[in-house]
Each structure stands twice: as structure tokens, then as C-alpha cells.
Design an enzyme around this catalytic site. Structure first.
Site, PDB file in Angstrom:
ATOM      1  CB  CYS A  86      -0.915  -0.005   1.218  1.00 37.07           C
ATOM      2  SG  CYS A  86      -1.968   1.446   1.342  1.00 37.07           S
ATOM      3  CB  CYS A 217      -5.359   3.571  -4.361  1.00 34.95           C
ATOM      4  SG  CYS A 217      -4.481   1.993  -4.463  1.00 34.95           S
TER       5      CYS A 217
END
Length: 280
Positions: A86, A217
Site C-alpha cells: 500500500c 490509492c
């Protein structure tokens, strides 16, 4: 660790938000149920995911530690599933290490299930070297019966990045976009993005597997920029990305990609023993 000792912090990177659980010695039982409860925006703290802040040598269920790398980002999606990587989470994790006095240096290496990442903290901006993005096969995502051509991009986790001339603001991403399960047997993050404009900028929306649509994201931003550059006939470059949560910047060079952007800590607190005990 006694439940009353379970502390947390809340942070975000361009409104992609996380609950951080400091657990250097890996003493907590961070079950999928607890992760899902923490991320629930009504019965928990509310977040797109959980970041356990743990020393790599203490981690019980991860890859073998790499010598010289002290910290590991144990990242979980909002549904409790384990995720490989991430990009926004890495940057928020670094900001937490800075807050806690655990930052190994303004530039350091961090372990993740997607590989070791080099991170640099420079004032309000945190940059992370995401490594090389692997471009794969062509694929298709579908939303409300409309098919969007895309390209598979692996940034430590799987993405399908779709460049489109359609207005992305009107897409219904309340449900997961359809995709080819043969190409992505374990699910996929799907990005919808505008073509690269003359100012070197794109806009993007993303649906993350195990989470839903998020305001931003990090890995998705990298995948989107790689796809946008390829769509423009280029392999390298620096691109600004407008997400619903704010602006990021991605540098794509020979053999690597770098994600740049802000990382903010919002709050620090303590979980009640009763809540922790029943959120299994």
C-alpha cells in the site's frame, strides 16, 4: 499485551485513511474480525485499512526478515484480509515512525509483503520508491454493462488500469467492477483514469479489492501513471495525479517508480478493553 494497553493512531495520505496499531513486539492478536471492526466507520474507528507497526524480526506470519531492515508494514484491508502493498500506507507508516521517535533516518528501508521499499521523509512530503512496475496482459473491467479496456500492472499487488475518454466522475463504483477472474484469480484493484493532458496530469478513481472505492490509492496511482504514459507512447516521465482525496506525483524512471505526496496523522488514542475483547 493487556487490552487496556492497545493504543492506536489515525492517519491518511490524500484521504486514503488508516488505523495504525503500534505493536513493535507483535504481541497483539490482530484477527480479521478486529481489523474489520477497527475499519468500520460506525462501530469502530473507521479506515480503509489497518497498519500494524511491528519490528520485522518479531513478525510471526510474514516473509523472512532482511538484514538491516528494522520495521515491517503489516497491512490489512478493511475486510480483514492481508494485502501485499500500500503506497499511501507506507507514507503514513513513515509519518508515524517519525511521531513515535522510531524513524531510522530521513531515508530508510521498510519491509512489506510486496518487498523492501526505500522511503524518504522530507518535511510535509513523504516519497516511497515503489520499485519497477510490471506491465502484464490486456484486460477488461466492466461497470454498469460498459466495458473498459485496461492493462494489468503489478506494483507489488495487482491492478487493472483503464484509460478512458468517458467522464470518470459519473461511474458507479459502489460495487466491484467486473474483471476477468482467469487474469486476476485473487481479485484486483481497478483504476479508471483520464488520458495524460498537456500539463502532464491525469485524474483517477479507484476501486480497491477488499475495501471498495477509496479517496486515493498509492499503488493504484503508480499503476495509473504507468498506464497513462504507455497510452501516450512513453515509458518514463513525471505525472501529477488528481484523486478525489488530493494530489499525488509519480516519477517513472528506468527500472523504478517513485510515489510522492503528503502524509498526515490525525489523532492518537486508546481502545477500550471491552471493545477489543468483543471485536474478534
Amino acid at each position: 499485551m493487556h487490552p487496556r494497553d492497545v493504543r492506536f493512531s489515525k492517519g491518511h495520505g490524500t484521504e486514503n485513511d488508516f488505523v495504525l496499531i503500534p505493536d513493535p513486539a507483535s504481541e497483539l492478536d490482530l484477527t480479521p474480525g478486529r481489523v474489520a471492526a477497527l475499519c468500520d466507520r460506525r462501530r469502530g474507528i473507521g479506515a480503509d485499512g489497518v497498519l500494524r507497526v511491528v519490528r520485522w524480526e518479531a513478525l510471526r506470519d510474514g516473509p523472512e526478515p532482511v538484514p538491516g531492515v528494522e520495521w515491517f508494514m503489516d497491512y490489512r484491508n478493511a475486510d480483514g484480509s492481508v494485502a501485499e502493498m500500500c503506497g499511501n500506507g507506507v507514507r503514513v507508516y513513515a509519518r508515524y515512525l517519525e511521531h513515535a521517535g522510531w524513524l531510522p533516518g530521513t531515508e530508510f528501508r521498510l519491509g512489506t509483503r510486496g518487498g523492501v521499499r526505500t522511503v524518504r521523509v522530507d518535511g510535509e512530503e513523504v516519497s516511497v520508491d515503489m520499485g519497477a512496475a510490471a506491465v502484464g496482459a490486456q484486460g477488461t473491467a466492466s461497470v454498469d454493462g460498459h466495458a473498459f479496456a485496461g492493462v494489468a500492472v503489478d506494483v507489488g499487488n495487482p491492478h487493472l488500469a483503464c484509460v478512458t475518454d468517458l467522464a470518470i466522475d459519473g461511474l458507479d463504483l459502489t460495487r466491484p467492477p467486473g474483471h476477468d477472474p482467469a487474469l486476476f484469480p485473487h481479485g484486483v484493484n481497478v483504476e479508471f483514469l483520464t488520458p495524460l493532458n498537456e500539463d502532464g496530469e491525469i485524474a483517477m478513481r479507484v476501486h480497491e479489492r477488499g475495501v471498495g472505492e477509496t479517496r486515493s490509492c498509492g499503488t493504484g496511482t503508480v499503476a495509473a501513471v504507468v498506464a497513462a504514459l504507455r497510452h501516450a507512447g512513453r515509458d518514463t516521465g513525471e505525472v501529477a495525479v488528481r484523486t478525489p482525496g488530493g494530489r499525488l506525483r509519480v516519477t517513472v524512471a528506468d527500472g523504478t517508480t517513485v510515489l510522492h505526496g503528503p502524509a498526515v496523522l490525525v489523532a492518537h488514542g486508546e481502545l477500550t478493553p471491552e471493545w477489543w475483547a468483543r471485536s474478534v
